[in-house]
Design a protein around this motif. Structure first.
Motif, PDB file in Angstrom:
ATOM      1  N   GLN A 145       3.936 111.259  44.528  1.00  0.00           N
ATOM      2  CA  GLN A 145       3.952 111.877  45.853  1.00  0.00           C
ATOM      3  C   GLN A 145       3.038 111.122  46.822  1.00  0.00           C
ATOM      4  O   GLN A 145       3.391 110.915  47.993  1.00  0.00           O
ATOM      5  N   ILE A 146       1.874 110.700  46.336  1.00  0.00           N
ATOM      6  CA  ILE A 146       0.934 109.967  47.188  1.00  0.00           C
ATOM      7  C   ILE A 146       1.505 108.608  47.579  1.00  0.00           C
ATOM      8  O   ILE A 146       1.493 108.226  48.761  1.00  0.00           O
ATOM      9  N   ILE A 147       2.010 107.868  46.596  1.00  0.00           N
ATOM     10  CA  ILE A 147       2.563 106.537  46.865  1.00  0.00           C
ATOM     11  C   ILE A 147       3.726 106.637  47.856  1.00  0.00           C
ATOM     12  O   ILE A 147       3.874 105.819  48.765  1.00  0.00           O
ATOM     13  N   ALA A 148       4.565 107.648  47.679  1.00  0.00           N
ATOM     14  CA  ALA A 148       5.710 107.834  48.567  1.00  0.00           C
ATOM     15  C   ALA A 148       5.284 108.108  50.003  1.00  0.00           C
ATOM     16  O   ALA A 148       6.034 107.825  50.947  1.00  0.00           O
ATOM     17  N   GLY A 149       4.072 108.643  50.180  1.00  0.00           N
ATOM     18  CA  GLY A 149       3.599 108.990  51.514  1.00  0.00           C
ATOM     19  C   GLY A 149       2.845 107.888  52.230  1.00  0.00           C
ATOM     20  O   GLY A 149       2.425 108.070  53.380  1.00  0.00           O
ATOM     21  N   LEU A 150       2.650 106.740  51.571  1.00  0.00           N
ATOM     22  CA  LEU A 150       1.912 105.639  52.197  1.00  0.00           C
ATOM     23  C   LEU A 150       2.881 104.677  52.885  1.00  0.00           C
ATOM     24  O   LEU A 150       3.931 104.357  52.325  1.00  0.00           O
ATOM     25  N   PRO A 151       2.523 104.179  54.063  1.00  0.00           N
ATOM     26  CA  PRO A 151       3.430 103.285  54.789  1.00  0.00           C
ATOM     27  C   PRO A 151       3.458 101.885  54.197  1.00  0.00           C
ATOM     28  O   PRO A 151       2.538 101.470  53.487  1.00  0.00           O
ATOM     29  N   ARG A 152       4.509 101.149  54.527  1.00  0.00           N
ATOM     30  CA  ARG A 152       4.662  99.775  54.047  1.00  0.00           C
ATOM     31  C   ARG A 152       3.469  98.907  54.457  1.00  0.00           C
ATOM     32  O   ARG A 152       3.029  98.030  53.704  1.00  0.00           O
ATOM     33  N   SER A 153       2.940  99.166  55.638  1.00  0.00           N
ATOM     34  CA  SER A 153       1.860  98.339  56.167  1.00  0.00           C
ATOM     35  C   SER A 153       0.471  98.857  55.790  1.00  0.00           C
ATOM     36  O   SER A 153      -0.515  98.486  56.428  1.00  0.00           O
ATOM     37  N   PHE A 154       0.370  99.710  54.790  1.00  0.00           N
ATOM     38  CA  PHE A 154      -0.923 100.297  54.416  1.00  0.00           C
ATOM     39  C   PHE A 154      -1.944  99.179  54.174  1.00  0.00           C
ATOM     40  O   PHE A 154      -1.783  98.368  53.258  1.00  0.00           O
ATOM     41  N   PRO A 155      -3.010  99.107  54.970  1.00  0.00           N
ATOM     42  CA  PRO A 155      -3.918  97.955  54.906  1.00  0.00           C
ATOM     43  C   PRO A 155      -5.026  98.091  53.878  1.00  0.00           C
ATOM     44  O   PRO A 155      -6.133  97.574  54.064  1.00  0.00           O
ATOM     45  N   ALA A 156      -4.758  98.784  52.800  1.00  0.00           N
ATOM     46  CA  ALA A 156      -5.722  98.911  51.702  1.00  0.00           C
ATOM     47  C   ALA A 156      -4.992  98.663  50.391  1.00  0.00           C
ATOM     48  O   ALA A 156      -3.782  98.868  50.291  1.00  0.00           O
ATOM     49  N   ALA A 157      -5.743  98.217  49.406  1.00  0.00           N
ATOM     50  CA  ALA A 157      -5.203  98.109  48.051  1.00  0.00           C
ATOM     51  C   ALA A 157      -5.310  99.462  47.369  1.00  0.00           C
ATOM     52  O   ALA A 157      -6.169 100.281  47.709  1.00  0.00           O
ATOM     53  N   VAL A 158      -4.428  99.702  46.403  1.00  0.00           N
ATOM     54  CA  VAL A 158      -4.452 100.946  45.634  1.00  0.00           C
ATOM     55  C   VAL A 158      -4.557 100.589  44.158  1.00  0.00           C
ATOM     56  O   VAL A 158      -3.735  99.828  43.638  1.00  0.00           O
ATOM     57  N   LEU A 159      -5.566 101.112  43.495  1.00  0.00           N
ATOM     58  CA  LEU A 159      -5.740 100.918  42.058  1.00  0.00           C
ATOM     59  C   LEU A 159      -5.578 102.264  41.375  1.00  0.00           C
ATOM     60  O   LEU A 159      -6.175 103.264  41.803  1.00  0.00           O
ATOM     61  N   ILE A 160      -4.769 102.318  40.317  1.00  0.00           N
ATOM     62  CA  ILE A 160      -4.412 103.579  39.662  1.00  0.00           C
ATOM     63  C   ILE A 160      -4.813 103.543  38.201  1.00  0.00           C
ATOM     64  O   ILE A 160      -4.475 102.593  37.479  1.00  0.00           O
ATOM     65  N   ILE A 217       1.799  96.459  37.126  1.00  0.00           N
ATOM     66  CA  ILE A 217       0.714  96.546  36.156  1.00  0.00           C
ATOM     67  C   ILE A 217      -0.321  95.476  36.496  1.00  0.00           C
ATOM     68  O   ILE A 217       0.025  94.325  36.781  1.00  0.00           O
ATOM     69  N   ALA A 218      -1.586  95.829  36.471  1.00  0.00           N
ATOM     70  CA  ALA A 218      -2.656  94.885  36.793  1.00  0.00           C
ATOM     71  C   ALA A 218      -2.717  93.761  35.762  1.00  0.00           C
ATOM     72  O   ALA A 218      -2.613  94.007  34.556  1.00  0.00           O
ATOM     73  N   GLN A 219      -2.899  92.547  36.238  1.00  0.00           N
ATOM     74  CA  GLN A 219      -3.028  91.367  35.386  1.00  0.00           C
ATOM     75  C   GLN A 219      -4.389  90.726  35.609  1.00  0.00           C
ATOM     76  O   GLN A 219      -4.932  90.757  36.713  1.00  0.00           O
ATOM     77  N   GLU A 220      -4.935  90.124  34.552  1.00  0.00           N
ATOM     78  CA  GLU A 220      -6.224  89.443  34.653  1.00  0.00           C
ATOM     79  C   GLU A 220      -6.187  88.401  35.769  1.00  0.00           C
ATOM     80  O   GLU A 220      -5.275  87.581  35.857  1.00  0.00           O
ATOM     81  N   GLY A 221      -7.183  88.450  36.661  1.00  0.00           N
ATOM     82  CA  GLY A 221      -7.305  87.475  37.735  1.00  0.00           C
ATOM     83  C   GLY A 221      -6.450  87.732  38.946  1.00  0.00           C
ATOM     84  O   GLY A 221      -6.536  86.995  39.937  1.00  0.00           O
ATOM     85  N   ALA A 222      -5.597  88.767  38.926  1.00  0.00           N
ATOM     86  CA  ALA A 222      -4.733  89.052  40.075  1.00  0.00           C
ATOM     87  C   ALA A 222      -5.578  89.465  41.281  1.00  0.00           C
ATOM     88  O   ALA A 222      -6.571  90.182  41.139  1.00  0.00           O
ATOM     89  N   PRO A 223      -5.211  89.031  42.477  1.00  0.00           N
ATOM     90  CA  PRO A 223      -5.967  89.433  43.668  1.00  0.00           C
ATOM     91  C   PRO A 223      -5.727  90.891  44.023  1.00  0.00           C
ATOM     92  O   PRO A 223      -4.633  91.411  43.832  1.00  0.00           O
ATOM     93  N   VAL A 224      -6.769  91.529  44.510  1.00  0.00           N
ATOM     94  CA  VAL A 224      -6.658  92.898  45.008  1.00  0.00           C
ATOM     95  C   VAL A 224      -6.280  92.794  46.480  1.00  0.00           C
ATOM     96  O   VAL A 224      -7.098  92.407  47.315  1.00  0.00           O
ATOM     97  N   ARG A 225      -5.042  93.114  46.806  1.00  0.00           N
ATOM     98  CA  ARG A 225      -4.512  92.863  48.142  1.00  0.00           C
ATOM     99  C   ARG A 225      -4.107  94.155  48.839  1.00  0.00           C
ATOM    100  O   ARG A 225      -3.658  95.098  48.180  1.00  0.00           O
ATOM    101  N   PRO A 226      -4.218  94.171  50.167  1.00  0.00           N
ATOM    102  CA  PRO A 226      -3.754  95.356  50.907  1.00  0.00           C
ATOM    103  C   PRO A 226      -2.249  95.520  50.775  1.00  0.00           C
ATOM    104  O   PRO A 226      -1.504  94.548  50.620  1.00  0.00           O
TER     105      PRO A 226
END
Length: 382
Positions: A208-223, A249-258
Motif C-alpha cells: 500500500q505504501i509503495i503504491a502511494g509513492l510517485p514515480r519521481s519520489f526523490p528518496a531511496a526506500v529500503l525495506i 532485492i538489494a545487492q552488495e555494492g549497489a547504489p542507494v538511489r532516489p
C-alpha cells in the motif's frame, strides 16, 4: 485447562491434508477441527466451525487461494497462513495476492524425506500457527466490493512522547567496524532514505505504501520484511507491480538511489556505507536476520536527519532500538497505528521507548512520506 487452538486445513491433496494435520496435532495445544479440498468447502467449514487459524493452499479447484482468502476476510475474518508447494513465479504471484487480500504469513509446504528437515518444518509450522492464533484480524471489504461488482452473493494523530531512556543498548551485532567507510565519501551528497521495517501482516501494508509513492519520489526506500526464506524475490516482483517505483532485492555494492526501493535479501543484514552503497552482512545470527534494528542503526549513522524510519506491524521488539537510533539523530520516525496492525508488538515497543514522532494508519503513510521529503528541500512531482 486452556482450549486448544482450532485449525482448518485447506489443500486439494488428500495426502498433504493428512501430512499437515499430523504435523499440527503432534502438539497437544493444536486441534485440527476440519479439512477442505477446495476454496468453497473451506468457506463453508470456516463459517460453520469458526476456527482460530486456517492453513490455505494456493492452487485449488473450484476456488483458488486468492478468491477464498478474499471471501473469508470479507465475510468471516480469520488468520490465514498460506502454504505453497512451489516457489515458481506463478505460485509466488498468487501467494502475494493472497497476502494482499488479508492472509498474514506464507511458508513453503514441508517436503522431502529427510527426518531432520521435516522435524524442523513441523516445529516452524506449529510456531507460526500459534502466533497467528493470537491475531485479531479485521474485515477486508475488497472481497465484498468484488462480490457486488461480480453480482455474486454474498486523521493522523500526533504522539505525546515519553521521556527517552538515558541509554538504549545498541544491537549487539553492529559496531563501527561493521559498516565499510571511505575517506573520500561525502555524506552531503546522499539522497534522503526511507527505511521500512515489518513482520507479520507487513507485505500488504508495504504494498500500500509503495503504491502511494510517485514515480519521481526523490528518496531511496529500503525495506526489511521478516518473511519465510525463499520469498524475498517474489515479494520484490509483487511490490514492483504496485506502482511506478522500481523494487529490487538489494545487492552488495549497489547504489542507494532516489526513486528506487531495495529489499533485504534472505538471511542477510542490510547495511549502508558512507558512500551511499549497500553492504550485506553475514554477521552471526544472534536474533532475527535480516534485522530491522541493524538496518535502522546503520541508516541513522550514515544519513542522520535525512532519514525517515517507518515501523509496521509485527511481533516482538525488532526495530524499536533502531527507531530510537534514528530519533536521536533527528530523523523522523513513524509507527503504524495499533488498530490497523495484525500484531502491534513492534510499533508498540518503539512507542514505549519514546522513539516515535508520529503514529499513522497505513493509508496516511505514503502521503506523509512525500510531505516529509519535500520539507527537506527535495522536489516531489506528481
Amino acid at each position: 485447562m486452556t482450549r486448544p487452538i482450532r485449525v482448518v486445513v485447506v489443500d486439494d491433496s488428500a495426502m498433504m491434508r493428512r501430512f499437515i494435520t499430523d504435523m499440527l496435532q503432534r502438539d497437544p495445544a493444536i486441534q485440527v477441527v476440519g479439512v477442505a479440498s477446495n476454496g468453497r468447502e473451506a468457506i463453508e467449514l470456516v463459517q460453520q466451525l469458526r476456527p482460530d487459524v486456517v492453513t490455505m493452499d494456493v492452487r485449488m479447484p473450484v476456488m483458488d487461494g486468492v478468491a477464498t482468502t478474499e471471501h473469508l476476510m470479507a465475510y468471516c475474518p480469520t488468520p490465514i497462513l498460506v502454504l505453497t508447494a512451489s516457489l515458481a513465479s506463478y505460485d509466488v504471484d498468487i501467494t502475494f495476492k493472497m497476502l494482499g487480500a488479508g492472509a498474514l504469513e506464507v511458508v513453503e509446504k514441508p517436503r522431502g524425506s529427510d527426518p531432520q528437515a521435516l522435524e524442523h518444518a513441523a516445529r516452524d509450522l506449529v510456531r507460526r500457527v500459534k502466533i497467528l492464533s493470537r491475531v485479531k484480524v479485521v474485515t477486508h471489504l475488497r472481497g465484498r466490493r468484488r462480490a457486488l461488482n461480480d453480482g455474486s452473493p454474498s486523521p493522523p494523530a500526533s504522539l505525546d512522547h515519553q521521556a527517552l531512556p538515558p541509554e538504549a543498548p545498541p544491537h549487539p551485532a553492529i559496531t563501527p567496524a561493521s559498516i565499510p567507510a571511505s575517506a573520500n565519501a561525502s555524506d552531503a551528497s546522499l539522497c534522503p532514505v526511507v527505511v521500512i521495517g515489518a513482520s507479520t501482516g507487513g507485505p500488504r501494508i508495504i504494498h500500500q505504501i509503495i503504491a502511494g509513492l510517485p514515480r519521481s519520489f526523490p528518496a531511496a526506500v529500503l525495506i526489511v520484511q521478516h518473511i519465510a526464506e525463499g520469498f524475498s524475490d517474489g515479494m520484490a516482483e509483487w511490490l514492483a507491480s504496485a506502482g511506478t517505483l522500481p523494487v529490487q532485492i538489494a545487492q552488495e555494492g549497489a547504489p542507494v538511489r532516489p526513486g528506487k526501493a531495495l529489499i533485504a535479501p534472505d538471511r542477510r543484514n542490510l547495511l549502508v556505507t558512507h558512500q551511499g552503497t549497500i553492504h550485506l552482512s553475514d554477521a552471526p545470527l544472534l536474533m532475527q536476520r535480516p534485522s530491522i534494528d541493524i538496518t535502522m542503526q546503520a541508516i541513522a549513522d550514515v544519513y542522520g536527519s535525512r532519514a525517515i524510519g517507518v515501523l509496521l506491524t509485527g511481533m516482538g521488539r525488532d526495530g524499536a532500538y533502531g527507531m530510537l537510533s534514528l530519533y536521536r539523530r533527528n530523523a523522523y520516525t513513524i509507527a503504524q497505528d495499533e488498530a490497523s496492525c495484525a500484531i502491534s508488538g513492534m510499533p508498540r515497543a518503539a512507542i514505549q521507548l519514546g522513539a516515535v514522532r508520529e503514529v499513522l494508519p497505513p493509508t496516511a503513510i505514503a502521503p506523509r512520506l512525500v510531505e516529509l521529503v519535500a520539507s527537506m528541500g527535495f522536489k516531489v512531482n506528481g
